[in-house]
Design a protein around this motif. Structure first.
Motif, mmCIF file in Angstrom:
data_model
loop_
_atom_site.group_PDB
_atom_site.id
_atom_site.type_symbol
_atom_site.label_atom_id
_atom_site.label_comp_id
_atom_site.label_asym_id
_atom_site.label_seq_id
_atom_site.Cartn_x
_atom_site.Cartn_y
_atom_site.Cartn_z
ATOM 1 N N PHE A 265 0.866 -1.185 0.000
ATOM 2 C CA PHE A 265 0.000 0.000 0.000
ATOM 3 C C PHE A 265 0.897 1.227 0.000
ATOM 4 C CE2 PHE A 265 -2.339 3.421 2.076
ATOM 5 C CZ PHE A 265 -3.523 3.417 1.364
ATOM 6 N N GLN A 266 0.762 2.079 -1.015
ATOM 7 C CA GLN A 266 1.596 3.267 -1.156
ATOM 8 C C GLN A 266 0.719 4.522 -1.176
ATOM 9 O OE1 GLN A 266 3.750 2.493 -4.809
ATOM 10 N NE2 GLN A 266 5.464 1.571 -3.716
ATOM 11 N N ARG A 267 1.060 5.474 -0.315
ATOM 12 C CA ARG A 267 0.353 6.757 -0.323
ATOM 13 C C ARG A 267 1.354 7.857 0.036
ATOM 14 N NH1 ARG A 267 -4.964 7.401 3.061
ATOM 15 N NH2 ARG A 267 -6.002 7.296 1.038
ATOM 16 N N GLY A 268 1.419 8.866 -0.810
ATOM 17 C CA GLY A 268 2.287 9.997 -0.542
ATOM 18 C C GLY A 268 1.475 11.215 -0.146
ATOM 19 N N ASP A 269 2.132 12.361 -0.052
ATOM 20 C CA ASP A 269 1.454 13.620 0.256
ATOM 21 C C ASP A 269 0.862 14.181 -1.031
ATOM 22 O OD1 ASP A 269 2.175 13.448 2.918
ATOM 23 O OD2 ASP A 269 4.086 14.458 2.579
ATOM 24 N N SER A 270 -0.217 13.548 -1.490
ATOM 25 C CA SER A 270 -0.773 13.900 -2.796
ATOM 26 C C SER A 270 -1.783 15.041 -2.732
ATOM 27 C CB SER A 270 -1.436 12.666 -3.423
ATOM 28 O OG SER A 270 -2.418 12.142 -2.555
ATOM 29 N N ARG A 271 -2.440 15.219 -1.573
ATOM 30 C CA ARG A 271 -3.406 16.313 -1.466
ATOM 31 C C ARG A 271 -2.648 17.605 -1.150
ATOM 32 N NH1 ARG A 271 -7.892 16.047 3.067
ATOM 33 N NH2 ARG A 271 -8.952 14.573 1.663
ATOM 34 N N THR A 272 -2.574 18.485 -2.130
ATOM 35 C CA THR A 272 -1.823 19.723 -1.980
ATOM 36 C C THR A 272 -2.640 20.897 -2.507
ATOM 37 O OG1 THR A 272 -0.759 19.459 -4.146
ATOM 38 C CG2 THR A 272 0.401 18.554 -2.224
ATOM 39 N N MET A 273 -2.306 22.075 -1.990
ATOM 40 C CA MET A 273 -2.894 23.313 -2.486
ATOM 41 C C MET A 273 -1.749 24.265 -2.842
ATOM 42 S SD MET A 273 -5.498 26.003 -0.589
ATOM 43 C CE MET A 273 -6.849 24.808 -0.573
ATOM 44 N N ARG A 274 -1.821 24.821 -4.030
ATOM 45 C CA ARG A 274 -0.740 25.672 -4.508
ATOM 46 C C ARG A 274 -1.306 26.986 -5.032
ATOM 47 N NH1 ARG A 274 0.934 22.436 -7.800
ATOM 48 N NH2 ARG A 274 0.142 23.279 -9.759
ATOM 49 N N LEU A 275 -0.737 28.104 -4.566
ATOM 50 C CA LEU A 275 -1.143 29.431 -5.014
ATOM 51 C C LEU A 275 0.043 30.072 -5.730
ATOM 52 C CD1 LEU A 275 -3.247 31.724 -5.054
ATOM 53 C CD2 LEU A 275 -2.245 32.538 -2.893
ATOM 54 N N THR A 276 -0.171 30.470 -6.989
ATOM 55 C CA THR A 276 0.896 31.039 -7.805
ATOM 56 C C THR A 276 0.497 32.424 -8.296
ATOM 57 O OG1 THR A 276 1.494 28.822 -8.567
ATOM 58 C CG2 THR A 276 2.385 30.679 -9.801
ATOM 59 N N LEU A 277 1.396 33.392 -8.106
ATOM 60 C CA LEU A 277 1.198 34.748 -8.612
ATOM 61 C C LEU A 277 2.292 35.055 -9.615
ATOM 62 C CD1 LEU A 277 0.371 36.682 -5.304
ATOM 63 C CD2 LEU A 277 -1.241 36.016 -7.095
ATOM 64 N N SER A 278 1.922 35.609 -10.755
ATOM 65 C CA SER A 278 2.906 35.960 -11.781
ATOM 66 C C SER A 278 2.552 37.315 -12.385
ATOM 67 C CB SER A 278 2.955 34.887 -12.881
ATOM 68 O OG SER A 278 1.701 34.766 -13.521
ATOM 69 N N TYR A 279 3.596 37.999 -12.881
ATOM 70 C CA TYR A 279 3.395 39.313 -13.497
ATOM 71 C C TYR A 279 4.262 39.408 -14.738
ATOM 72 C CZ TYR A 279 2.648 44.326 -13.979
ATOM 73 O OH TYR A 279 2.287 45.550 -14.463
ATOM 74 N N LYS A 280 3.690 39.873 -15.829
ATOM 75 C CA LYS A 280 4.403 39.988 -17.092
ATOM 76 C C LYS A 280 4.955 41.404 -17.242
ATOM 77 C CE LYS A 280 1.452 36.619 -19.478
ATOM 78 N NZ LYS A 280 0.514 36.402 -20.618
ATOM 79 N N PHE A 281 6.271 41.510 -17.448
ATOM 80 C CA PHE A 281 6.921 42.783 -17.680
ATOM 81 C C PHE A 281 7.255 42.926 -19.156
ATOM 82 C CE2 PHE A 281 7.800 41.729 -13.277
ATOM 83 C CZ PHE A 281 7.557 42.926 -12.621
ATOM 84 N N GLY A 282 7.229 44.141 -19.644
ATOM 85 C CA GLY A 282 7.655 44.390 -21.018
ATOM 86 C C GLY A 282 6.641 43.924 -22.035
ATOM 87 N N SER A 283 7.135 43.758 -23.273
ATOM 88 C CA SER A 283 6.270 43.408 -24.391
ATOM 89 C C SER A 283 5.940 41.930 -24.384
ATOM 90 C CB SER A 283 6.949 43.777 -25.716
ATOM 91 O OG SER A 283 6.183 43.298 -26.814
ATOM 92 N N ASN A 284 4.721 41.624 -24.763
ATOM 93 C CA ASN A 284 4.304 40.221 -24.873
ATOM 94 C C ASN A 284 4.687 39.605 -26.205
ATOM 95 O OD1 ASN A 284 3.091 40.290 -22.334
ATOM 96 N ND2 ASN A 284 1.142 41.029 -23.193
ATOM 97 N N GLU A 285 5.322 40.392 -27.077
ATOM 98 C CA GLU A 285 5.654 39.918 -28.419
ATOM 99 C C GLU A 285 7.000 39.228 -28.487
ATOM 100 O OE1 GLU A 285 3.461 40.039 -30.812
ATOM 101 O OE2 GLU A 285 2.066 41.031 -29.439
ATOM 102 N N ILE A 286 7.779 39.278 -27.392
ATOM 103 C CA ILE A 286 9.111 38.671 -27.407
ATOM 104 C C ILE A 286 8.965 37.162 -27.449
ATOM 105 C CG2 ILE A 286 11.267 38.393 -26.132
ATOM 106 C CD1 ILE A 286 10.796 41.122 -24.910
#
Length: 305
Positions: A265-286
């Motif tokens: 019987f194998q069980r890991g720490d599979s129940r997780t909650m993740r919060l990610t914040l990101s911000y784009k700088f400059g031109s989106n065309e690069i």
């Protein structure tokens, strides 16, 4: 993990000496590994494709290390320095309708397939985990991918795979291995667009009982969820993801090796909650830089195994 009574007695289980395939390892660097793809477009809505490839997979360095360490009183791990690389030939035939719905049929045959196995050790009266070369692995598969758009704010994607795995080895630590199992995997995601800046996703995965090498897996399922919110004219983005909501991502494994019975019987720490914040700088065309794979990358991958 303690072995229990199976089709043979405990004494019979452990009288077989642990054995490696001590035939000379294949260290040749020569060989052809071609790949080819053919596509036929009957019209705008119907496409047929055929692919073929032959590849080699060499064992990781950890799998070759003969060092032993005990997991518990009755179970230990041992590397196999006599592992040989595996060779796989794969064919895939696919049909795409309306550039969305895809039905494909696949066939692959692997010789000297590298598989994790649990075998008896007579001297230690214990079981040991190791990697071994199985003489032959044959797989047949049928896969269907079907995306649907119900409304402007609700869409889904479904993937269903029906497959049959066959594992054969005439002498695996003194036993003949001949396992065959048909199984199914189903994945479905539901996507909801609440507004121009807010979207929600629910996904689930189901796998029926299956056999892989010397292991027999019980059915299992998982459910995940995610929320995506953008701000500041979509330059700032917040993602909230919850994995394995019902904590069902575990494995119940039993023996598919002749004359041996055990339960894992194998069980890991599979129940997780993740919060990610990101911000784009400059031109989106690069344009992003191209990823290049080198021989050093391949070696690094083997070190991590």
């Amino acid at each position: 993990m303690e072995p229990s009574g199976g089709t043979s007695s405990r004494a019979d289980q452990f009288k077989r000496q642990p054995d490696y395939d001590r035939t000379s390892c294949d260290t040749s660097l020569s060989g052809l590994f071609p790949s080819a793809a053919l596509n036929f477009t009957a019209n705008e809505n119907n496409t047929v494709g055929l692919t073929y490839s032959r590849r080699i997979t060499r064992p990781g360095y950890d799998a070759l290390n003969p060092f032993e360490y005990f997991l518990d009183r009755y179970t230990f791990n041992r590397g196999n320095p006599f592992l040989k690389p595996e060779y796989t030939n794969t064919f895939d035939l696919s049909y795409t309708l309306y550039k969305k719905y895809t039905l494909s049929a696949g066939y692959s045959r692997t010789t000297d397939g590298i598989a994790e196995v649990v075998l008896p050790d007579a001297e230690k009266s214990a079981l040991y985990q190791t990697n071994a070369n199985l003489a032959e692995q044959i797989s047949y598969s049928l896969n269907l991918t079907a995306p649907f758009t119900f409304t402007k704010w609700w869409s889904s994607n479904t993937n269903i795979t029906l497959f049959n795995n066959q594992f054969k080895s005439p002498d695996l630590s003194g036993q003949v291995l001949d396992n065959n199992q048909t199984a199914v995997q189903v994945y479905n995601s539901q996507n909801f667009t609440a507004s121009k800046t807010l979207s929600i996703e629910l996904s689930g995965n189901y796998q029926s009982k299956m056999i892989y090498g010397t292991f027999r897996f019980k059915p299992r399922y998982t459910v995940d969820a995610g929320l995506n919110k953008s701000f500041a004219n979509k330059k700032m983005n917040m993602k909230l993801a919850v994995n394995d909501i019902f904590k069902t991502r575990y494995a119940k494994i039993s023996s598919a090796y002749p004359g041996l019975d055990y339960r894992i019987f194998q069980r890991g720490d599979s129940r997780t909650m993740r919060l990610t914040l990101s911000y784009k700088f400059g031109s989106n065309e690069i344009k992003p830089s191209r990823n290049r794979s080198t021989a050093l990358d391949d070696e690094a991958g083997r070190l991590k195994k």
